[in-house]
Design an enzyme around this catalytic site. Sequence first.
Site, PDB file in Angstrom:
ATOM      1  N   SER A 201       0.794  -1.265  -0.023  1.00 44.66           N
ATOM      2  CA  SER A 201      -0.197   0.231  -0.122  1.00 44.66           C
ATOM      3  C   SER A 201       0.966   1.557  -0.059  1.00 44.66           C
ATOM      4  O   SER A 201       1.525   1.567  -1.211  1.00 44.66           O
ATOM      5  CB  SER A 201      -1.172   0.019   1.387  1.00 44.66           C
ATOM      6  OG  SER A 201      -1.649   0.630   0.795  1.00 44.66           O
ATOM      7  N   HIS A 458      -5.846  -6.737  -0.759  1.00 41.94           N
ATOM      8  CA  HIS A 458      -5.099  -5.744  -0.802  1.00 41.94           C
ATOM      9  C   HIS A 458      -3.928  -5.704  -0.090  1.00 41.94           C
ATOM     10  O   HIS A 458      -2.617  -5.955   0.039  1.00 41.94           O
ATOM     11  CB  HIS A 458      -5.497  -4.369  -0.316  1.00 41.94           C
ATOM     12  CG  HIS A 458      -4.350  -2.750  -0.064  1.00 41.94           C
ATOM     13  ND1 HIS A 458      -4.756  -2.480  -0.970  1.00 41.94           N
ATOM     14  CD2 HIS A 458      -3.976  -2.290   1.107  1.00 41.94           C
ATOM     15  CE1 HIS A 458      -3.762  -1.296  -0.861  1.00 41.94           C
ATOM     16  NE2 HIS A 458      -3.698  -1.365   0.710  1.00 41.94           N
TER      17      HIS A 458
END
Lengths: 489, 489
Positions: A201, A458
């Site tokens: 991320s 994610h």
Amino acid sequence: MPLCFFSLSFLVQFLPGGGSGNMHSTAWRAVVMVAALVQICSSRELESNLSHPNRIVKLPGQPQVSFQQFSGYVTVDERKHRALFYYFAEAEMDPSSKPLVLWLNGGPGCSSVGVGAFSENGPFRPKGEVLVRNEYSWNKEANMLYLETPAGVGFSFSSDSSDYEGVNDRITARDNLVFLQRWFTKFPRYKGRDLYITGESYAGHYVPQLAQLMVDFNKKEKVFNLKGIALGNPVLEFSTDFNSRAEFFWSHGLISDTTYRIFTSACNYSRYVSEYYRGSLSSICQRVMSQVTRETSRFVDKYDVTLDVCISSVLSQSMVLSPQQVTERVDVCVEDETVSYLNRKDVQAALHANLVGVTKWTVCSSVIEYELLNLEVPTISIVGSLVKSGIPVLVYSGDQDSVIPLTGSRTLVQRLANELGLKTTIPYRAWFEGEQVGGWTQVYGDVLSFATVRGASHEAPFSQPERSLVLFRAFLQGRPLPETFTYAP
Amino acid sequence: MPLCFFSLSFLVQFLPGGGSGNMHSTAWRAVVMVAALVQICSSRELESNLSHPNRIVKLPGQPQVSFQQFSGYVTVDERKHRALFYYFAEAEMDPSSKPLVLWLNGGPGCSSVGVGAFSENGPFRPKGEVLVRNEYSWNKEANMLYLETPAGVGFSFSSDSSDYEGVNDRITARDNLVFLQRWFTKFPRYKGRDLYITGESYAGHYVPQLAQLMVDFNKKEKVFNLKGIALGNPVLEFSTDFNSRAEFFWSHGLISDTTYRIFTSACNYSRYVSEYYRGSLSSICQRVMSQVTRETSRFVDKYDVTLDVCISSVLSQSMVLSPQQVTERVDVCVEDETVSYLNRKDVQAALHANLVGVTKWTVCSSVIEYELLNLEVPTISIVGSLVKSGIPVLVYSGDQDSVIPLTGSRTLVQRLANELGLKTTIPYRAWFEGEQVGGWTQVYGDVLSFATVRGASHEAPFSQPERSLVLFRAFLQGRPLPETFTYAP
């Protein structure tokens, strides 16, 4: 399992600031002052693991394991008493022959210990009162170092609260560099060890920036034996990464054709974020985003659009819930469990951790004000310069993530390969984990790789731990991902 | 769980033919001649279920259930001894108050009994030697009638094998109509009952065409009390449906940026299929498709890109396999299990089924030559005329399916709504199954609905049985899909 930052519902406004920590002290003194508590570490090299002051004897509820664990603080600024907290899990077998891997979560402002170690690729996951083994922990392949950074995240702190204002990528990268230098003093046998930096991320900013500082530092004095970096669902280039979200939403059914049209024409996501962070949200972007938000529903995890959400997290705290019936193979409430676990006094004692200036350990910091416009500064060019320096780079992408979708990452990697004139050495193909396809991959010039992790969020090692471990192993070995089906009768 | 038709690896070439069955006989004689076997059914109305000649006493390995099951043949052409096989599972509770639902699978040429009933929404699924209950069987809500159609599919047959040449949509629809008329003679108490027609994939042709024949028929004599149709991942308009595949592949990581580009510019999928069925495959399309096939990998289920594949199906038959470790919540080998089960002699006896002209029951027919160019004839206009006749239509889409992707279906439904001037009555929003999002939906003019099923395959009731049942229930009740979270402490 929402992190704080890339969520549509993220409404806390961080204001940019100009503060900068003093990163230039070179002498290391192992004195960390924590409110009234003073913890003293010896500065001499500690040869014995067992007598290491940061050694974790046993985490509460932990099953018996063969490897050593350590955690505690490394001061990165003596004057301000700024110290970063780490958790270190040595490799399960033969740690002296295995590389050192630093893991960083993103946010900015989220905890690598809480997310990375206890929900993703660390050796344990909290479940009620106990810890259960993660069969696919990355410490099967490496000595794993998890860092809570910058100061203000998790157990990391500064006793000068002005350090929390105007935090930015430059400060984070420098603190991380200092951390690592000084951590080597605590763990001298890891000095010179093969080193990899990994993260996901917003660590698409942290990791390349730290690696670049290391490469620069090594020009004066070769300290860091950096062998590669791996970035999971990373933010590399604001507009490409963020605007691929609209297409992901649309192609996965989260928004209608009409909304997709206005979400790409009237106001796209990068424009919305940009306006939002500048405090100048236009009415058109506001309207578009409210339509997008209404359609997507708050009961869908944007970080894994097909995974169930943790109801106890989504609903208001006031509602008393029955125990979750977990039908998924992964515990979607693991973040809640981690918060409970890391807030136990006995756990904090076992970890040598302290809460300074906050009353509660949180997944993502509520005290630091990060310079969020840093988001708009692309890091893909830094990745390019690392590749040119000969540092292998892997960009991987959990393919169920709508926040930093695979389509954006893949486009960026291919564009970079073109710019660097790297030829495709492994054409786009499926890779295997056991008998099933683990994802798809493409390699350029044997140094820049892209890979998807099939069915992963994610946080790929959270939702697809087995596939992620195969990916990690291949990355460390510098080998292509398994091309063939492994048949185990 | 690949069906025969929409697979990239589908290489059996069906040649178009011009044969046509005789569908115009009106008298019904219950004589079915099957090779040397003659089965005689009484033509008088059978009032008692228990003495019904098609009643299934018990399926081998079946658990005790409270509802009645029936199966057998309905002759649709006496002269040619053409008969269609059906399996009928009455509603679990109070069948006399519940509607009648006809279910049709696609292909063309695949079995509704093998796929629909035994892998998707029927009351049982085969597992080894036994049948296990499907907790989310659609016979909780309706009396479910599964039809193997056209003749040549599954246990359905014609004793004149010329009937298998040049089969087309017109023949299928008419046989289906005749089937239903005559089935009502066998089951008079279902005459006039609320009737729904449902199905998936190529049933996007079968269902609207049959419904249209009913509407036309009803103008002369109101026989069919048609209340609505539901189409799952249906083929409605060749180029839109097929070309959305490229985007699905690309957005889910199955093909690279480069391949996506040539797959939409040099040769798209509808052009490839069109050339292929015409026996005039261009070298450019051949090259593009071989690149697409190489990248996507044969170890990925195109009908559910994130689900594991059934290894015993994918690998050659010669390899002896260990029992599968099924870690998924659904049995990805259920199709193999169904093939074994339906080929058992005791099962065929219990079903009153016969193999005629074939040695083995197969999921998709290997004997019929379907006029595949029918594929290119759009049926979305028929859907439009049904809507204009006041027949409610639901188009739903399992969102993991790359064969008939949700994006194509959603576009077609919206386009149709615009053409018909239907206003949005329920704006695009999430719908709920229990505590989780079951998918997204939009309704136009209270008569035309679109819905996705989250985490579902081409065969939505197979991979997401619980969500599909909620969808089915709302469809039958003519009510909007649940808008709110159901909290069950």
